[in-house]
Design an enzyme around this catalytic site. Structure first.
Site, mmCIF file in Angstrom:
data_model
loop_
_atom_site.group_PDB
_atom_site.id
_atom_site.type_symbol
_atom_site.label_atom_id
_atom_site.label_comp_id
_atom_site.label_asym_id
_atom_site.label_seq_id
_atom_site.Cartn_x
_atom_site.Cartn_y
_atom_site.Cartn_z
ATOM 1 N N SER A 10 0.849 -1.206 0.000
ATOM 2 C CA SER A 10 0.000 0.000 0.000
ATOM 3 C C SER A 10 0.882 1.253 0.000
ATOM 4 O O SER A 10 2.101 1.176 -0.190
ATOM 5 C CB SER A 10 -0.848 -0.014 1.268
ATOM 6 O OG SER A 10 0.044 0.042 2.370
ATOM 7 N N GLY A 11 0.265 2.404 0.267
ATOM 8 C CA GLY A 11 1.042 3.641 0.370
ATOM 9 C C GLY A 11 2.097 3.564 1.453
ATOM 10 O O GLY A 11 3.233 4.036 1.274
ATOM 11 N N HIS A 12 1.737 2.969 2.588
ATOM 12 C CA HIS A 12 2.721 2.814 3.667
ATOM 13 C C HIS A 12 3.896 1.951 3.187
ATOM 14 O O HIS A 12 5.067 2.266 3.450
ATOM 15 C CB HIS A 12 2.029 2.195 4.892
ATOM 16 C CG HIS A 12 2.940 1.869 6.024
ATOM 17 N ND1 HIS A 12 3.765 2.794 6.627
ATOM 18 C CD2 HIS A 12 3.178 0.686 6.665
ATOM 19 C CE1 HIS A 12 4.453 2.214 7.588
ATOM 20 N NE2 HIS A 12 4.118 0.942 7.624
ATOM 21 N N ASP A 32 1.774 -9.285 -1.364
ATOM 22 C CA ASP A 32 0.507 -8.668 -0.951
ATOM 23 C C ASP A 32 -0.631 -9.557 -1.442
ATOM 24 O O ASP A 32 -0.553 -10.118 -2.541
ATOM 25 C CB ASP A 32 0.375 -7.260 -1.558
ATOM 26 C CG ASP A 32 -0.670 -6.430 -0.839
ATOM 27 O OD1 ASP A 32 -0.289 -5.419 -0.215
ATOM 28 O OD2 ASP A 32 -1.866 -6.794 -0.892
ATOM 29 N N ASP A 33 -1.668 -9.682 -0.623
ATOM 30 C CA ASP A 33 -2.798 -10.530 -1.007
ATOM 31 C C ASP A 33 -3.745 -9.858 -1.990
ATOM 32 O O ASP A 33 -4.601 -10.520 -2.564
ATOM 33 C CB ASP A 33 -3.584 -10.974 0.242
ATOM 34 C CG ASP A 33 -2.815 -12.027 1.030
ATOM 35 O OD1 ASP A 33 -1.873 -12.629 0.466
ATOM 36 O OD2 ASP A 33 -3.138 -12.236 2.207
ATOM 37 N N GLY A 65 -0.459 -1.197 8.167
ATOM 38 C CA GLY A 65 -0.814 -0.284 9.251
ATOM 39 C C GLY A 65 -1.559 -0.962 10.394
ATOM 40 O O GLY A 65 -1.358 -0.615 11.557
ATOM 41 N N HIS A 132 13.205 11.621 25.602
ATOM 42 C CA HIS A 132 14.076 10.762 26.423
ATOM 43 C C HIS A 132 13.292 9.772 27.283
ATOM 44 O O HIS A 132 12.193 10.059 27.758
ATOM 45 C CB HIS A 132 14.952 11.630 27.321
ATOM 46 C CG HIS A 132 14.148 12.430 28.312
ATOM 47 N ND1 HIS A 132 13.810 11.948 29.539
ATOM 48 C CD2 HIS A 132 13.590 13.661 28.214
ATOM 49 C CE1 HIS A 132 13.093 12.845 30.185
ATOM 50 N NE2 HIS A 132 12.944 13.903 29.397
ATOM 51 N N ILE A 162 -2.387 10.915 14.240
ATOM 52 C CA ILE A 162 -1.627 12.007 13.629
ATOM 53 C C ILE A 162 -1.747 13.293 14.467
ATOM 54 O O ILE A 162 -2.826 13.690 14.891
ATOM 55 C CB ILE A 162 -2.102 12.237 12.174
ATOM 56 C CG1 ILE A 162 -1.224 13.281 11.472
ATOM 57 C CG2 ILE A 162 -3.585 12.596 12.105
ATOM 58 C CD1 ILE A 162 -1.407 13.283 9.967
#
Ligand SMILES: CC(C)(COP(=O)(O)OP(=O)(O)OC[C@H]1O[C@@H](n2cnc3c(N)ncnc32)[C@H](O)[C@@H]1OP(=O)(O)O)[C@@H](O)C(=O)NCCC(=O)NCCS
Length: 203
Positions: A10-12, A32-33, A65, A132, A162
């Protein structure tokens, strides 16, 4: 040749492929399926996910994702003895003592500050910052532009949406979705979807 199989086209997956190229992989392909996908960045799709057993001489990364799918496929890869890659974009800033476990990806301009730990199968997405002493579990996604202040703890498979922010010393349990733009200022110890400023359980 440095070979990498990316599971998920995909895009990711495309962003992950670009990082892999910058990390020195020169033989990149996807599994990929979904049969109808076009070649991402021109890299081939060799078959369905189940074909991974034919490619155990390559390294692997799962670029999906959905954390349940990511975990399930990564467990199958581990069971077959596959080698998992750790991918870090060259523009990311990673402290010398930060730990990033295999199967995780750190994207462009992300920051991982000293003594932070990122588990396996995580996504530290573009421009995210992890300050940290943060402890990030397995299969966590810190989305594009999300910020974790110092000493934050995130449980397995939690997704920080996001632009969300988590204040210092906060602990978020496993299995949470923190909505886009939310600001978490109190510990969260019950799985669920939390949205808003300050973040609260979605009604
Ligand atoms: C939180 C989230 C998962 C909820 O999705 P959902 O369950 O489909 O929710 P809906 O769109 O049906 O909205 C339900 C209600 O929650 C509110 N809501 C949804 N997301 C919200 C958010 N991020 N902040 C504040 N309120 C939010 C909606 O306005 C709606 O309120 P209403 O019932 O008063 O109209 C989703 O909106 C979200 O924030 N996803 C983040 C995606 C992301 O970060 N992608 C980045 C990938 S790098």
């Amino acid at each position: 040749m440095n070979s990498l199989i990316i599971i998920g086209a995909s895009g990711h997956g495309k962003v992950v492929a670009d990082i892999a190229r910058l990390n020195g992989y020169d033989d990149i392909a996807f599994l990929d399926d979904a049969p109808s996908l076009v070649k991402p960045l021109g890299y081939p799709i060799l078959g369905k996910v189940s074909a991974f057993l034919e490619h155990l001489d390559s390294d692997f990364i799962v670029a999906i994702g959905n954390s349940d799918a990511r975990r399930r496929i990564q467990n199958e890869l581990n069971g077959a003895g596959a080698e998992l890659a750790t991918l870090i974009h060259p523009s990311a800033v990673v402290a010398h003592d930060a730990v990033i476990c295999p199967g995780s990806v750190v994207m462009a301009t992300a920051v991982l500050n000293p003594s932070s730990r990122v588990g396996t199968g995580c996504i530290i997405n573009t421009g995210a910052t992890v300050d940290h002493d943060c402890l990030i579990g397995d299969f966590v996604h810190v989305s594009v532009g999300a910020h974790l202040a110092g000493a934050v703890s995130i449980g397995d498979a939690t997704w920080i949406g996001i632009g969300a922010s988590v204040s210092n010393n906060i602990s978020i349990c496993s299995g949470c979705m923190i909505g886009a733009g939310a600001v978490v200022i109190r510990d969260i110890d019950k799985p669920g979807t939390y949205v808003g400023v300050p973040a609260h359980l979605q009604s």
